[in-house]
Enzyme design. Sequence first.
Site, short mmCIF file in Angstrom:
data_model
loop_
_atom_site.label_atom_id
_atom_site.label_comp_id
_atom_site.label_asym_id
_atom_site.label_seq_id
_atom_site.Cartn_x
_atom_site.Cartn_y
_atom_site.Cartn_z
N HIS A 53 -18.98 131.05 63.61
CA HIS A 53 -18.29 130.56 64.80
C HIS A 53 -19.17 129.63 65.64
O HIS A 53 -18.66 128.87 66.45
CB HIS A 53 -17.71 131.70 65.63
N HIS A 66 -26.59 131.69 61.95
CA HIS A 66 -26.33 130.85 63.13
C HIS A 66 -27.47 129.88 63.44
O HIS A 66 -27.25 128.68 63.61
CB HIS A 66 -26.09 131.73 64.36
#
Length: 484
Positions: A178, A240
Amino acid sequence: MVSRVIPVDPFDLVIFGGTGDLARRKILPGLYLRFEDGQMPEDARIIGAARGEFDDAAYRDFVRAAIDEFVPKAKRHKESISAFLERLHYVAIDAKGEGGWKELAKLMRPEIIRAFYFSVAPSLFGDLAERLHLHKIAHRKSRIVVEKPFGHDLKTAQALNETLAKHFKEDQIYRIDHYLGKETVQNLMALRFGNILFEPLWNAQFVDHIQITVAESVGVGGRGGYYDKSGAMRDMVQNHLMQLLCLTAMEPPSKFDPDAVRDEKLKVIRALDIPGPDAIVRGQYRKTKSSPSYREDAENPDSLTESFIAMRLHISNWRWNGTPFYLRTGKKLKSRVSEIVVRFKEPPHHIFGEETGTHANALTIRLQPNEGMDLRVTIKEPGPGGMRLIDAPLDMTFADALGKEASDVPDAYERLIMDVIRGNQTLFMRGDEVEAAWAWTDPIIADWEARADKPVEYEPGSTGPEEAAILMHKDGRRWREISE
Ligand code: NAD
């Protein structure tokens, strides 16, 4: 300002794990917001599929409650919510058994885009992929969305890729991270490749170093058992921070196309050196009067898992030779901040004399809070009294610049789900990319395990262990303060 939104074709979206925490907090509120914004076609449908005997009405109540809890008040309109809920259905399903699959097959409409969001434990990904085929639910217009973690190491990631590949082609698999859906992350690409200003300076000749920070203020309490098996390296760096590093360091792709972008990211991972122990600091938060230690949260008194990591990395290629990348991430830090800082070199010659001090430009790309960018430039301090220099911000908070409320900037999940429907994989990780990231991570973790490397302690609410500051000081540099 005219906004141009690429239209979306009709779709059936099945959320496996549609009653879980992620669905409740992110996926369903995000879908509602896209609907509310007029970005969902008339006949789109969303089907929750999970364990637990809901019917459509009960599931709609569940989703209404999620919207009430997680959608800002200004966006909660009675009519929109009712119209959105009409699109929802529910099927009780058993990922590991036969229950519910026939009902799901019956519900799906032919010749329409089908997206299957695997928002369940990764151990069920293979079962879901297999059953979607067994029951002839997946067709060529189908795509699957796979949540993190994608594997625990290279071997498990490869096995997962192989399992998915048995049933789906790579262009049907959307591995979600995300962070890639954040407005600022995409703006990093716009900034680098849509302007002439930055790219000529974006290299070892002009960049002193780059810092990437993902600081969380919460501890691991509640999911300590799960976290203790992964730690900051597996949970945050491998995915990430690695993605942020890639987008910052990659070469310009020939076009903004999924494979062109992902090819360039892959090259960065492959050029990344394995840092030695002296370039890594691992930490665990300690106990205070009012809060438990990491080891207590993890319910593992001998845990050697890190809740904090800082590292100095080098990319062995022409562009970045000699420019260190400093990464840090951790739990229970001073505040919740994610940002990338590109610290440029000082001008080669100081015409204003030593007493004006040293000044260097810095570009900060903030992912949260207040997504935006800030470029520090050196200016003359206003007023009389000679030539005194100060650093001043050229600030661009998106909310200000675009005249939008912060709540109008779509959440990463909203954007990414719509990209799945549009069939755009640019912001999703390709299988080989994930494997390359694990291939880099594995030997570093293996080295800690071989040496039984013990994390150092740090104070909750601080910026991490002292050793992390020293890692930078030894190089004559310092971390940017962690502050909101
Ligand atoms: P959760 O435990 O809250 O929900 C799990 C869901 O899976 C439930 O709807 C449950 O009914 C369903 N389920 C469990 N076993 C099933 C079975 N045998 N058959 C069918 N359905 C079954 O989990 P979550 O926190 O929502 O996480 C879902 C996925 O998203 C995981 O892969 C997790 O790693 C990932 N993820 C979650 C978060 C988060 O913030 N919660 C963040 C990032 C990634």
